[in-house]
Design an enzyme around this catalytic site. Structure first.
Site, PDB file in Angstrom:
ATOM      1  N   ASN A 152       2.099  -2.968 -38.918  1.00 22.07           N
ATOM      2  CA  ASN A 152       1.301  -2.489 -37.787  1.00 22.07           C
ATOM      3  C   ASN A 152       0.727  -3.620 -36.931  1.00 22.07           C
ATOM      4  O   ASN A 152       0.548  -3.457 -35.733  1.00 22.07           O
ATOM      5  CB  ASN A 152       0.191  -1.551 -38.261  1.00 22.07           C
ATOM      6  CG  ASN A 152      -0.791  -2.214 -39.187  1.00 22.07           C
ATOM      7  OD1 ASN A 152      -0.433  -3.067 -39.995  1.00 22.07           O
ATOM      8  ND2 ASN A 152      -2.054  -1.827 -39.091  1.00 22.07           N
ATOM      9  N   GLU A 250      -6.291  -6.184 -48.591  1.00 27.90           N
ATOM     10  CA  GLU A 250      -6.888  -5.417 -47.494  1.00 27.90           C
ATOM     11  C   GLU A 250      -6.039  -4.169 -47.341  1.00 27.90           C
ATOM     12  O   GLU A 250      -4.833  -4.259 -47.090  1.00 27.90           O
ATOM     13  CB  GLU A 250      -6.945  -6.214 -46.199  1.00 27.90           C
ATOM     14  CG  GLU A 250      -7.978  -7.322 -46.216  1.00 27.90           C
ATOM     15  CD  GLU A 250      -9.399  -6.828 -46.456  1.00 27.90           C
ATOM     16  OE1 GLU A 250      -9.698  -5.672 -46.109  1.00 27.90           O
ATOM     17  OE2 GLU A 250     -10.203  -7.600 -47.013  1.00 27.90           O
ATOM     18  N   CYS A 284      -5.611   0.070 -39.643  1.00 28.17           N
ATOM     19  CA  CYS A 284      -6.474   0.392 -40.778  1.00 28.17           C
ATOM     20  C   CYS A 284      -7.913   0.601 -40.329  1.00 28.17           C
ATOM     21  O   CYS A 284      -8.697   1.251 -41.030  1.00 28.17           O
ATOM     22  CB  CYS A 284      -6.392  -0.695 -41.847  1.00 28.17           C
ATOM     23  SG  CYS A 284      -6.770  -2.356 -41.252  1.00 28.17           S
TER      24      CYS A 284
END
Length: 485
Positions: A152, A250, A284
């Site tokens: 992403n 993460e 995210c």
């Protein structure tokens, strides 16, 4: 003719040992093949890790200032190729050229930021109980670092992992997501052309179940930094823990925005929609839940719907596109699955929720920007990460009600509040369970010099970026020198 891209191992561009490849296709039009890249094997992983381990001996002996000069050169080259790399990223994963160009330039700034680490203090002198002693600490590189990066943010995330790793004296093996492997290869081309010594920076592409799995289990990979899904993150943690490796994770988010009755509603609506729909919701830190004070709910809802219904869907290479396709067919299936689940559980679909019917979108992975209301906190669309352009509107009685519901989540990455009341702002800051907090700002994004990371299941509780990066990419030595006379 289809362009063939290669792994970069020990200073050499080479195919995988089995010479097998994957195709990279444009999610805006799957008939467009961007190129092919290696489907690497465990043998290739063993080779690349060995090269990184060998290169570590001389690289760590260089001063941080000299290592930083290599980062400066890479930054200059990356900047000169910004348009090409941004276009490649847009063609590989769909988000708009404006967004990918901004990401390249952020990568340039990150490299320049860490290039200055040679001039910063990363150890400390400590007063000793014995006045004759010299007591101090120094930081040393962890060793070979495996970087497993997502699709992403295919430019900024690998760079914000690699740059500090390199300047602190580590060597790097990058395993990018297959959806954006060619973008990652072009980034490494900039590093290679900057003259990094062979073996210091490497890239290997292929299946996560093969290449990624071998990296996280490899005994000579001293640390793994990972950004991706929670399920894979847990596999990374277990693998590293079992062999004594260091790990940094993460992972997901289910990020709330709270809009109070004293907020600037135009600003709040704009930034809530931006947070939910830009990058096609594939962040995210994307805004996925909006908790809205009941007294301004209807007004705010109409402002949100007006903005969402004006969104231009299309190829990320078109200048007037606001939202491109999702990155893959599997991601499209996931988003549509959650939309169906929201309807089945009783949420009201206000707008969107479908694959657009126009033939313009026939060959791409497009889904409309989607907004739900009548959402309760126990619904899947309020609890699970969708990673797509879906926003839930939830009516609340006030700040405490909003905080209780916002914190009712296994995630804790980012959160935003819209208010003009400074007291309520500090109540929010103190009580919200998130690592990245915004007041009158979009839930996504943080400046590169500041720590980034989440709480709860959103991370391993370490932090990336800024000066916080040294905590993961170095180990501390504590030294005492006692005179003998």
């Amino acid at each position: 003719m289809t362009q063939v891209y290669l792994n970069y191992i020990n200073g050499i561009w080479k195919p995988s040992s089995n010479e097998q490849t994957f195709d990279s296709k444009n999610p805006a039009d799957v008939n467009e093949k961007i190129g092919v890249f290696p489907s690497s094997t465990t043998k290739d992983v063993n080779e690349v890790v060995a090269s990184a381990k060998d290169a570590l001996v001389e690289w760590r002996e260089l001063s941080a200032h000299v290592r930083g000069n290599y980062l400066h050169k890479a930054a200059d080259i990356l900047e000169s190729r910004a348009d090409d790399i941004a276009q490649t990223a847009t063609r590989e994963m769909g988000k708009t050229f404006v967004e990918t160009k901004g990401e390249v330039l952020r990568g340039v700034s990150i490299l320049r930021y860490y290039a200055q680490e040679g001039f910063r203090n990363i150890g400390e002198n400590i007063p000793s109980a014995d006045s004759k002693n010299l007591l101090y600490t120094m930081r040393v590189p962890v060793g070979v670092v495996g970087v497993i990066s997502p699709w992403n943010f295919p430019i900024a995330i690998p760079i914000w992992k690699m740059a500090p790793a390199l300047v602190y004296g580590n060597t790097v093996v990058l395993k990018p997501a297959s959806e954006t492997a060619i973008t990652a290869i072009k980034i490494i081309e900039a590093f290679a052309d900057a003259g990094f010594p062979k073996g210091v920076i490497n890239i290997i592409t292929g299946k996560g179940s093969v290449v990624g799995d071998r990296i996280i289990h490899h005994p000579n990979v001293n640390a793994v930094t990972f950004t991706g899904s929670n399920d894979v993150g847990k596999q990374v943690a277990f693998a590293c823990l079992n062999r004594g490796g260091k790990y940094q994770l993460e992972m997901g988010g289910k990020n709330p925005a709270i809009i109070l009755d004293d907020a600037d509603l135009d600003l709040a609506a704009e930034l809530t929609v931006n947070g939910a729909m830009k990058h096609t919701g594939q962040k995210c830190t994307a805004t996925s839940r909006a908790y809205i004070h009941k007294d301004i709910y209807d007004v705010f809802k109409q402002k949100v719907l007006k903005k969402v219904n004006a969104i231009k869907l299309g190829s990320g290479l078109e200048s007037d596109t606001y939202m491109g396709p999702v990155a893959s067919s599997s991601q499209l299936d996931t988003v549509l699955h959650y939309i169906d689940a929201g309807i089945a559980e009783g949420a009201t679909l206000l707008t969107g929720g479908k694959v657009p019917e126009s033939k313009v979108y026939k060959y791409g992975y497009y889904v409309e920007a989607t907004v739900f209301e009548d959402v309760t906190n126990d619904m899947r669309i309020a609890q699970e990460e969708i990673f797509g352009p879906v926003l839930c509107l939830i009516k609340v009685d006030g700040l405490e009600d909003a905080l209780q519901q916002a914190n009712d989540s296994r995630f804790g990455l980012s959160a935003s509040l819209f208010t003009n009341d400074i007291g309520k702002a500090f109540t929010f800051i103190n009580k919200i369970e998130a690592g990245l907090i915004k007041v009158n700002g979009e839930s996504a994004g943080v400046e590169l010099q500041a720590p980034f990371g989440g709480m709860k299941e959103s991370s391993s509780h370490s932090r990336e970026q800024g000066q916080a990066a040294k905590e993961f990419f170095t180990s501390i030595k504590t030294i005492t020198i006692t005179p003998i006379s």
